[in-house]
Scaffold this motif. Structure first.
Motif, short mmCIF file in Angstrom:
data_model
loop_
_atom_site.label_atom_id
_atom_site.label_comp_id
_atom_site.label_asym_id
_atom_site.label_seq_id
_atom_site.Cartn_x
_atom_site.Cartn_y
_atom_site.Cartn_z
N ASP A 241 53.10 9.82 -20.22
CA ASP A 241 51.86 9.08 -20.28
C ASP A 241 52.23 7.72 -20.84
N ASP A 242 53.48 7.54 -20.59
CA ASP A 242 54.13 5.93 -20.96
C ASP A 242 53.90 5.73 -22.32
N VAL A 243 53.86 6.90 -23.35
CA VAL A 243 53.63 6.38 -24.72
C VAL A 243 55.03 6.34 -25.05
N ARG A 244 55.31 5.18 -26.06
CA ARG A 244 56.81 4.83 -26.32
C ARG A 244 56.93 5.37 -27.47
N HIS A 245 58.28 6.25 -27.63
CA HIS A 245 58.70 6.93 -28.86
C HIS A 245 60.24 6.24 -29.25
N GLU A 246 60.40 6.31 -30.66
CA GLU A 246 61.84 5.85 -30.89
C GLU A 246 62.51 6.96 -31.48
N LEU A 247 63.68 7.14 -31.45
CA LEU A 247 64.55 8.20 -32.08
C LEU A 247 65.98 7.58 -32.77
N ARG B 174 63.74 17.25 -27.76
CA ARG B 174 63.11 18.37 -27.53
C ARG B 174 61.92 18.70 -28.63
N PRO B 175 62.54 18.38 -29.82
CA PRO B 175 61.46 18.77 -31.09
C PRO B 175 60.26 17.37 -31.23
N MET B 176 60.71 16.20 -30.65
CA MET B 176 59.68 15.34 -30.37
C MET B 176 58.52 15.62 -29.69
N LYS B 177 58.52 16.63 -28.85
CA LYS B 177 57.49 17.09 -27.91
C LYS B 177 56.84 15.86 -26.82
N VAL B 178 58.06 15.16 -26.20
CA VAL B 178 57.53 14.15 -25.41
C VAL B 178 57.73 14.69 -23.95
N GLY B 179 58.00 15.80 -23.81
CA GLY B 179 58.18 16.36 -22.24
C GLY B 179 59.18 17.01 -22.00
N ILE B 180 60.22 17.00 -22.81
CA ILE B 180 61.67 17.26 -22.59
C ILE B 180 61.70 18.93 -22.93
N ILE B 181 61.90 19.87 -22.11
CA ILE B 181 61.68 21.20 -22.38
C ILE B 181 63.19 21.68 -22.65
N GLY B 182 64.09 21.81 -21.38
CA GLY B 182 65.40 22.32 -21.61
C GLY B 182 65.43 23.76 -21.70
N LEU B 183 64.82 24.39 -20.68
CA LEU B 183 64.75 25.76 -20.62
C LEU B 183 66.02 26.40 -20.58
N CYS B 184 66.94 25.85 -20.12
CA CYS B 184 68.48 26.20 -19.90
C CYS B 184 69.34 26.12 -21.20
N ASN B 185 68.88 25.34 -22.12
CA ASN B 185 69.40 25.16 -23.35
C ASN B 185 70.58 24.04 -23.27
N GLU C 118 67.32 3.26 -23.16
CA GLU C 118 65.81 3.44 -22.79
C GLU C 118 65.61 4.34 -21.65
N MET C 119 64.75 5.08 -21.62
CA MET C 119 64.44 6.32 -20.66
C MET C 119 63.12 6.71 -20.49
N THR C 120 62.59 7.28 -19.49
CA THR C 120 61.32 7.68 -19.41
C THR C 120 61.50 9.13 -18.94
N VAL C 121 60.71 10.07 -19.38
CA VAL C 121 60.61 11.64 -18.80
C VAL C 121 60.00 11.68 -17.57
N ALA C 122 60.83 12.21 -16.74
CA ALA C 122 60.45 12.37 -15.20
C ALA C 122 59.27 13.26 -15.20
N PRO C 123 58.40 13.06 -14.04
CA PRO C 123 57.13 13.90 -13.87
C PRO C 123 57.61 15.33 -13.72
N ARG C 124 56.95 16.29 -14.11
CA ARG C 124 57.24 17.95 -13.76
C ARG C 124 56.97 18.04 -12.31
N SER C 125 57.71 18.93 -11.74
CA SER C 125 57.37 19.19 -10.15
C SER C 125 56.34 20.42 -10.09
#
Length: 102
Positions: free
Chosen positions: A8-14, A27-38, A95-102
């Protein structure tokens, strides 16, 4: 510090930990990073777009990441898998952006 923009183009800092894959920290930040394969570069659910000025500071993708990136939807020249980016002080300000889900 790294900056991540969610879908949603919301900026987060880590404030990341050294020598730890960004997937595990984002992943714990819930920004859209899932990592199903760990973090095994086998699913593409941690696909991000790295700001172009940072690409030359990252190691080249290995064969597994490169193969997965060939298969992800929305691939760009600056696509990477966050599971394959290990944070170190040379990446402070990344700086990076989470890619859209397919």
């Amino acid at each position: 510090m790294i900056i991540i923009h969610d879908r949603d183009d919301v900026r987060h800092e880590l404030e990341p930990h050294d020598k730890k894959a960004l997937l595990l920290q984002l992943r714990p930040m819930k920004v859209g990073i899932i990592g199903l394969c760990n973090g095994n570069a086998a699913c593409g659910t941690c696909h991000v777009y790295v700001e172009k000025e940072w690409l030359d500071r990252l190691p080249e993708p290995d064969e597994y990441e490169a193969e997965m990136l060939e298969e992800v939807a929305g691939r760009r020249e600056n696509s990477r898998l966050s599971c394959q980016i290990e944070y170190g002080p040379e990446l402070d300000g990344l700086e990076m952006t989470v890619a859209p889900r397919s």
